[in-house]
Write a protein that holds these residues in place. Structure first.
Motif, PDB file in Angstrom:
ATOM      1  N   PRO A 269      -5.564  -6.022   0.931  1.00 42.58           N
ATOM      2  CA  PRO A 269      -6.111  -5.345   2.110  1.00 42.58           C
ATOM      3  C   PRO A 269      -5.216  -5.381   3.335  1.00 42.58           C
ATOM      4  O   PRO A 269      -5.315  -4.499   4.191  1.00 42.58           O
ATOM      5  CB  PRO A 269      -7.426  -6.099   2.365  1.00 42.58           C
ATOM      6  N   THR A 270      -4.346  -6.389   3.430  1.00 44.99           N
ATOM      7  CA  THR A 270      -3.506  -6.537   4.626  1.00 44.99           C
ATOM      8  C   THR A 270      -2.077  -6.027   4.423  1.00 44.99           C
ATOM      9  O   THR A 270      -1.226  -6.222   5.291  1.00 44.99           O
ATOM     10  CB  THR A 270      -3.437  -8.017   5.027  1.00 44.99           C
ATOM     11  N   ASN A 271      -1.810  -5.372   3.316  1.00 46.71           N
ATOM     12  CA  ASN A 271      -0.456  -4.925   2.976  1.00 46.71           C
ATOM     13  C   ASN A 271      -0.080  -3.681   3.791  1.00 46.71           C
ATOM     14  O   ASN A 271      -0.478  -2.557   3.475  1.00 46.71           O
ATOM     15  CB  ASN A 271      -0.383  -4.628   1.479  1.00 46.71           C
ATOM     16  N   ARG A 272       0.702  -3.874   4.851  1.00 44.69           N
ATOM     17  CA  ARG A 272       1.087  -2.767   5.732  1.00 44.69           C
ATOM     18  C   ARG A 272       2.215  -1.954   5.108  1.00 44.69           C
ATOM     19  O   ARG A 272       3.032  -2.478   4.353  1.00 44.69           O
ATOM     20  CB  ARG A 272       1.541  -3.313   7.086  1.00 44.69           C
ATOM     21  N   SER A 273       2.265  -0.674   5.462  1.00 47.52           N
ATOM     22  CA  SER A 273       3.332   0.188   4.941  1.00 47.52           C
ATOM     23  C   SER A 273       4.144   0.791   6.076  1.00 47.52           C
ATOM     24  O   SER A 273       3.682   0.899   7.214  1.00 47.52           O
ATOM     25  CB  SER A 273       2.747   1.319   4.081  1.00 47.52           C
ATOM     26  N   ALA A 274       5.371   1.209   5.754  1.00 46.41           N
ATOM     27  CA  ALA A 274       6.191   1.982   6.688  1.00 46.41           C
ATOM     28  C   ALA A 274       5.870   3.464   6.599  1.00 46.41           C
ATOM     29  O   ALA A 274       6.048   4.209   7.565  1.00 46.41           O
ATOM     30  CB  ALA A 274       7.677   1.746   6.393  1.00 46.41           C
ATOM     31  N   TRP A 275       5.408   3.920   5.442  1.00 49.28           N
ATOM     32  CA  TRP A 275       5.182   5.347   5.188  1.00 49.28           C
ATOM     33  C   TRP A 275       4.178   5.936   6.173  1.00 49.28           C
ATOM     34  O   TRP A 275       4.393   7.015   6.733  1.00 49.28           O
ATOM     35  CB  TRP A 275       4.701   5.534   3.760  1.00 49.28           C
TER      36      TRP A 275
END
Length: 425
Positions: A269-275
């Motif tokens: 749930p906390t996995n941030r992305s650059a996209w």
């Protein structure tokens, strides 16, 4: 004798100041890749890369992967083929024909059943060699009956553009269906949750994952349909925009928590992305004052968040990796970074950022070989792999960068870009 350094099998070229140069001209490499993909075999009438995610350089599907990602792969592929078609003056019908086949696959083979909370909605994931996809086809980190609302935004927006390019109403009808389903399930977002969960069971609407970081393509979908006279999307568009402005963009200046969750194969749930922040910045750079009086400041905040959390150096080049849980510079996200940074550099008149953007794009260009066969990652042993990272989510980024800096397509231009005396490039 020391062997020369290579990227994806090509000897690395640097200019006199140590900046990475392309191994060949962008124009030549992109032409080779687009021509190579015109030889892709058809399955059930579709190019194989429309219905398979993992292919080798001979178009053979991976025997180890049966999962596919229809909406992202084909949605971004439609954008790539339409943009390339436009860049070439709409003189080559093959590019438009391929875009149409990618859209046809989404319409005919990759929809949920016509029932439940997300009826006839384009799939985020599925299974290879299924025509059409079965009811329980969810794969990667989706459960069997789950879809991802934001991926319906990507596919819907792409199909609306395909309608504009072809005049074929079937694409508009599916764009409308995706948008109506999204609007019917939209909630007020807040500081801890987005207007849609990241995943939902399409039958019940039960959500999983409070935050879905990619909101800009749903925004685009609402806007393009409103422009075509569907005024009922104006209110949900405004509600979504208020959430983006009030909560999501400010998140980039803090911990970026509201940019968590984008990729189909992850579910932390906390996995941030650059996209997601990069594509929001691209939207602002295209619209500017039409939507946001402080577009410069907001773009800077989004790009600085990405640079602080998702960049690293390879062969002296600042490249972008996907997400907290994946530190590799895959072709899709690194070319996205290069393109958005190029658009921003052009908008604010920064020669330094333009140079960094060009080098990042040069880095991914090394993944295209002499025959036009791309790799999803420079470190991959052979051409092929994830098709959106090798091809469909890559080409449109080069087109955007060339729109800002047309001379980057030539091989004989120095890597550094200097401002003219009047402040222009």
């Amino acid at each position: 004798m020391t062997a020369p350094l290579t990227i994806a099998g090509h000897a690395i070229r640097y200019d006199a100041s140590g900046q990475l140069m392309p191994w060949t001209s962008w124009t030549a490499a992109l032409d080779r890749e687009m021509n190579f993909y015109q030889h892709c075999p058809l399955d059930h009438g579709y190019p194989r890369f429309a219905c398979e995610t993992f292919l080798d350089a001979s178009w053979t599907p991976s025997t180890e992967r049966t999962d596919i990602i229809p909406s992202t792969q084909n949605g971004m592929g439609i954008l790539s083929y339409l943009k390339f078609h436009g860049m070439r003056g709409e003189q080559q019908p093959a590019w438009l024909a391929t875009a149409s086949l990618l859209g046809d696959y989404l319409l005919k083979e990759a929809l949920t059943p016509d029932s439940g909370k997300y009826p006839a909605f384009t799939r985020s994931t599925g299974k290879r060699a299924q025509f059409p996809q079965p009811a329980d086809c969810g794969s990667q980190s989706d459960r069997p009956y789950e879809v991802q609302p934001d991926k319906g935004g990507i596919a819907g927006y792409a199909l609306a553009l395909l309608f504009e390019a072809t005049g074929d109403s079937k694409y508009l009808l599916q764009a409308l269906q995706n948008a109506r389903v999204l609007a019917a399930n939209q909630q007020d977002g807040g500081g801890t949750h987005s207007p849609w969960p990241f995943r939902v069971d399409y039958r019940s609407g039960e959500g999983r994952g409070l935050i879905s970081g990619n909101m800009s393509y749903i925004l685009r979908l609402y806007e393009i349909l409103a422009e075509h006279g569907y005024a009922d999307f104006s209110a949900p568009r405004q509600s979504l925009w208020q959430w983006i402005m009030r909560f999501q963009i400010p998140s980039a200046a803090a911990d970026g928590a509201l940019f968590a969750q984008f990729f189909e194969d992850h579910d932390t749930p906390t996995n941030r992305s650059a996209w997601a922040p990069l594509n929001l910045a691209r939207y602002l750079l295209e619209k500017k004052h039409l939507v946001d009086q402080d577009w410069r400041g907001h773009c800077r905040s989004l790009i600085e968040f990405v640079r602080a959390n998702f960049t690293h150096r390879e062969f002296g080049v600042l490249v972008c990796h996907e997400q907290d849980e994946d530190k590799q510079a895959w072709g899709g996200v690194n070319s996205t970074y290069g393109a958005v940074l190029a658009l921003y550099a052009k908008a604010v008149g920064s020669a330094e950022l333009a140079s960094e953007a060009r080098q990042a794009l040069n880095f991914t260009l090394y993944s295209i070989d002499e025959q036009g066969r791309p790799r999803d990652l420079p470190q991959s042993g052979q051409p092929g792999g994830w098709q959106e990272d090798a091809h469909t989510d890559v080409i449109h980024n080069y087109v955007d960068a060339l729109g800002a800096f047309p001379h980057w397509g030539n091989d004989d231009v120095a890597a550094r870009d200097l401002l003219n005396s009047d402040g222009s490039f």
